[in-house]
Scaffold this active site. Sequence first.
Site, PDB file in Angstrom:
ATOM      1  N   HIS A  60     -28.432 -16.910  25.521  1.00 34.26           N
ATOM      2  CA  HIS A  60     -26.998 -17.288  25.678  1.00 34.26           C
ATOM      3  C   HIS A  60     -25.929 -15.980  25.896  1.00 34.26           C
ATOM      4  CE1 HIS A  60     -28.767 -21.177  25.604  1.00 34.26           C
ATOM      5  NE2 HIS A  60     -28.876 -21.041  24.293  1.00 34.26           N
ATOM      6  N   GLU A  66     -23.752 -20.761  19.040  1.00 31.96           N
ATOM      7  CA  GLU A  66     -25.142 -20.146  19.092  1.00 31.96           C
ATOM      8  C   GLU A  66     -25.366 -18.793  19.641  1.00 31.96           C
ATOM      9  OE1 GLU A  66     -29.599 -21.105  20.917  1.00 31.96           O
ATOM     10  OE2 GLU A  66     -27.859 -22.231  21.601  1.00 31.96           O
ATOM     11  N   HIS A  71     -33.111 -17.882  19.190  1.00 26.09           N
ATOM     12  CA  HIS A  71     -32.051 -19.016  19.635  1.00 26.09           C
ATOM     13  C   HIS A  71     -31.920 -19.809  18.522  1.00 26.09           C
ATOM     14  CE1 HIS A  71     -32.051 -19.244  24.045  1.00 26.09           C
ATOM     15  NE2 HIS A  71     -32.902 -18.379  23.821  1.00 26.09           N
ATOM     16  N   GLU A 126     -36.792 -20.759  17.793  1.00 31.25           N
ATOM     17  CA  GLU A 126     -35.628 -21.748  17.427  1.00 31.25           C
ATOM     18  C   GLU A 126     -35.553 -21.553  16.152  1.00 31.25           C
ATOM     19  OE1 GLU A 126     -33.467 -23.049  19.563  1.00 31.25           O
ATOM     20  OE2 GLU A 126     -34.363 -23.438  21.480  1.00 31.25           O
TER      21      GLU A 126
END
Length: 286
Positions: free
Chosen positions: A81, A119, A174, A250
């Site tokens: 992101h 995040e 992530h 993740e």
Amino acid sequence: MVAVRRATAPLLLAGALLLTGCSDDAPAAPTPAPAPVVTSTTASPTPSSPSPSPTPTPSSSPSATPPPVAAGKVVVLDPGHNGGNGAHPAEINRPVPAGRGQTKPCNTTGTATNAGYPEHAFTFDVAQRVGKALADKGIKVVYTRQDDTGVGPCVDRRAAIGNEAGADAVVSIHADGSEAAGANGFHVAYSSPPLNAAQGAPSTRLAQTLRDTMRTNSFSAANYIGTNGLSARADLAGLNLSTRPAALVECGNMRNATEAARMTSADGRQQFASAIAAAIEAYLAS
């Protein structure tokens, strides 16, 4: 995050190059100067008692220290992101190639903890810490984004950065945003079925090494997605479009209070970074 996430803006992929988890998505230390050569002197024999020539004394100077096994390798880090994504919905919602004949939004905003820690900030901080650890070992590090205030890059561009760098490993960082009751733990995604040789055994081995190293560093595998910390995926653009060994981590579920506290803490982020860096080093040396 790659699974379920909550975001105030359209979900999008993050960081610059490799994959996308939640949405789709220093110079080496100088070589020490060699120690001075120590030479021994032998007294001359007396004229009346000839003696054999003395055996040459081997030099005591140490041989040059061999370079680290991973020196000269290239690693691309893709922090998911970006901080400016939420303010540019039109740009991040633009469809881009996602591999396997599909398209996806350029990127997403990512998720956040219940207290609002985003995040994109977590992934950028962890990636910087991982990069420093690798650079200190002589590894060349390339980032898909250089700050946490920009927009994108799009998921297809993130993959392209790894391909263009000829990366020995591409790791996308992530955090998930599952709101399933009790959902916690990390998981590592990899492209499956593979679309090229790099997505086969090399990417699978990278994913397994990340999984194993996270476990040995006291991180628990996810209890709500994947199997034993691994998640085979066919829908992540950064993985589908990569021609280099690639995997997406993740790190945990930001909606879980315990994991959120760890991610919000600088010490906790260092723990994530240390484990990821150790896994990358182990992969490069294998």
